[in-house]
Write an enzyme that holds these catalytic residues in place. Sequence first.
Site, short mmCIF file in Angstrom:
data_model
loop_
_atom_site.label_atom_id
_atom_site.label_comp_id
_atom_site.label_asym_id
_atom_site.label_seq_id
_atom_site.Cartn_x
_atom_site.Cartn_y
_atom_site.Cartn_z
CB CYS A 1 13.91 52.14 3.11
SG CYS A 1 13.64 51.27 4.79
CE1 TYR B 1 -3.17 2.84 8.51
CE2 TYR B 1 -3.34 4.51 6.79
CZ TYR B 1 -3.08 4.24 7.91
OH TYR B 1 -2.65 5.17 9.11
CB CYS C 1 9.95 50.94 4.08
SG CYS C 1 10.92 49.22 3.24
CB CYS D 1 15.41 47.97 5.09
SG CYS D 1 14.15 47.91 3.86
CE LYS E 1 5.00 5.25 6.76
NZ LYS E 1 5.03 6.57 7.46
CG ASP F 1 3.91 12.59 4.82
OD1 ASP F 1 3.94 12.30 6.21
OD2 ASP F 1 4.84 13.26 4.36
CD GLU G 1 -2.71 -1.18 2.68
OE1 GLU G 1 -2.41 -0.28 3.48
OE2 GLU G 1 -3.07 -2.20 2.71
CB CYS H 1 12.19 47.24 7.31
SG CYS H 1 12.06 49.12 6.95
CE LYS I 1 9.11 6.66 7.69
NZ LYS I 1 9.06 7.87 8.61
P1 AMP Z 1 5.77 5.96 11.20
O1 AMP Z 1 4.93 6.88 11.61
O2 AMP Z 1 6.89 6.21 10.34
O3 AMP Z 1 5.89 4.83 12.29
O4 AMP Z 1 4.83 5.06 9.98
C1 AMP Z 1 3.63 4.52 10.76
C2 AMP Z 1 2.39 5.28 10.15
O5 AMP Z 1 2.24 5.50 8.78
C3 AMP Z 1 1.02 4.73 10.86
O6 AMP Z 1 0.89 5.10 12.17
C4 AMP Z 1 0.10 5.27 9.80
O7 AMP Z 1 0.01 6.76 10.12
C5 AMP Z 1 0.93 5.67 8.75
N1 AMP Z 1 0.38 5.19 7.22
C6 AMP Z 1 0.35 5.75 6.32
N2 AMP Z 1 -0.05 4.84 5.15
C7 AMP Z 1 -0.29 3.66 5.80
C8 AMP Z 1 -0.85 2.34 5.37
N3 AMP Z 1 -1.18 2.31 3.97
N4 AMP Z 1 -0.92 1.40 5.94
C9 AMP Z 1 -0.41 1.50 7.46
N5 AMP Z 1 -0.03 2.68 7.99
C10 AMP Z 1 0.12 3.70 7.21
ZN ZN Z 2 12.57 48.99 4.66
#
Ligand code: AMP
Ligand code: ZN
Length: 672
Positions: free
Chosen positions: A411, A225, A432, A408, A115, A117, A113, A426, A314
């Site tokens: 000015c 997930y 300015c 600055c 990951k 962010d 899957e 400034c 990662k």
């Molecule tokens: P880490 O924060 O590096 O320990 O990674 C774990 C975190 O990845 C989990 O707590 C989730 O918040 C996140 N995460 C994002 N995508 C997924 C996914 N597909 N399955 C499980 N965890 C995920």
């Molecule tokens: Zn200025």
Amino acid sequence: MSKKDAAARIAALTKELNEHNYKYYVLAQPSISDFDFDSRLAELASLEQQYPELLDPDSPTQKVGGDITKQFITVRHKWPMLSLSNTYSEQELKDFDTRVRKVLGDDFQYVCELKFDGLSMSLTYENGLLTRGVTRGDGTQGDDVTANIKTIKNIPSKLRSTGYPDIFEIRGEVFMHRAAFERLNKERVENDEIPYANPRNFAAGTIKLQNSSEVAKRPLDCFLYFLYADNRDKLFKTQWESMQALKQWGFHVCEHTKLCNNIHEALAFISYWEQGRHDLSYDIDGIVLKVNSYAQQDELGFTAKSPRWAISYKYKAEEVETILKSISYQVGRTGAVTPVANLEPVQLSGTTVKRATLHNANEIARLNLHELDTVLVEKGGEIIPKITSINTAKRVPDAVKIAYPEKCPVCGTILVRKEGEAVHYCPNEIGCHPQIVGRIQHFASRKAMDIEGLGNETIEVLYKKGLIKQIGDLYNLHRHQSILEQIERFGSKSISNMLNGIEKSKEKPFEKVLFGLGIRYVGETIARKLVLNFKNIDALATASSTEIAEVDEIGKRIAESVSDYFSSALHQQQLVELKMQGLQFSIVEQEIQLKSYKLLEKTFIISGVFEYHSREELTNLILANGGKIMTSISTKLNYLVAGDKMGPSKLAKAQKLNIPMITEDELIKMIK
Ligand code: AMP
Ligand code: ZN
């Protein structure tokens, strides 16, 4: 390394990592890259392994990470929200696979899957209704953010299909699409609010807001997930099956998930997305491998911190080398100076990079930048690339160290830097150029006074012609008709359009005027809060910063900025002028019909969240029965109507002054 050195290093790493954890989880404003964080954590773990007697049970290696903020109710997770073990190396992935095969043999599959962010979230459904949303917190317990979660459109509050367990929990990642992030962050910059570093922090910051209606304005999304339920393993045999079912039940499950028969297929998936991720509308920072079968997951089990049946790979943020050509110093409308690095153009993550942020003087000092340095530029989750380090081996001989300018760049005024602040300003507010023009542009902008016919370029031209130097001058422009007519490409229609627009702006409500003044840190939301609390400019202008800080969600920094603004003689004079021009400096209070005198001469403050009435309703009830609402807690206050989640400073002050606290029921009884 000797034991003594190891102990010193462990102490230093622990202190540093704890600080970063706080910045990441609590402030949602990380200051180092994930990679740097993870490498330091790995170094600490290895030292602790070498010297187990030095292991502190409170070490960052022993925590999932995260801290719990105070304003939310804390909830224990039924199934702990563990971390995933993670790696940046292919070899370690293969080692993981070897460990799995030792237990399972060759007969198993991985679900691969993306990951995502964002921030992880646990959602509970009972009989098809969303009953709770809780953050990961420290893994054992998290914050109950249900009200905020309910504003996310992709999370169903009520399930439409059937076949789901009576009670189940699902886990997923709340995130913000990049496009929404860029748009909203731009607004923040325009409002002089601190921009978020990346979409993840924006999402995290949003989920932690106390005000759900504010959350609703920020588009969040959520991919699910994991499924948990007491009878889960009877319903589904695999992660894959359960994810298909989640889709049927109406949840957002990412379509880019793949069932892989072995580690080689998983590695191919990883390498495909290394590039492919740049085309997604959201950020991912890696790939998660999960053993598909629930029975096999059980066989593998858990360590104290993470499952043995999953791992995350990662991606390292992409980095390239290029040359620093020069640094520009931009002056904003508040006088804040922002250094920007001009780079030799270079390709990075599919875009040409020419500039990088340098934030402030501390950043330049941290990097120890020299002229014409060869720099490493990284584009992580951030939209604007940043310089991560310098390749000192390529430093030009006798290169001059970059010194932050004392004056600055526009000015020539000596820059100032307030104690505890990283940014230089400034102070030449009236002389300015970018400050003057920027301030008037801000005042006229759509979100502030929205003055028709007065665009940014027109303002620039009017300034250059010497017609406007401050906001108040706009309202005298009609006296200079003949000069206006001489301006090139400024027809009589445009002129009358603009003058009409300016005249009409006199009707704009107080909150727009206050926001338009461009007081540092006073964005739209803060302006509205101040207006609702103080009602008119005189009350606000004479309030002390302590009184201003009493207003919900207004911190010390904002309060000080507001009170500083009004203490300036120049601003006072400008405000007198604007008042004379007829701008709105108070809110028109709704006429409230007096129903009784039961609360006559009694004073109240309403604070917190209530079960049956909104704060506005309670305010109206008090006023309708002859009572008065006060803006700050003092000995003159008779009652504090206290709801849930009251600000801790208010509570402390009320307790100190022995102010009686009443519930909403008790208030209602007083007027029955
Ligand atoms: P880490 O924060 O590096 O320990 O990674 C774990 C975190 O990845 C989990 O707590 C989730 O918040 C996140 N995460 C994002 N995508 C997924 C996914 N597909 N399955 C499980 N965890 C995920
Ligand atoms: Zn200025």
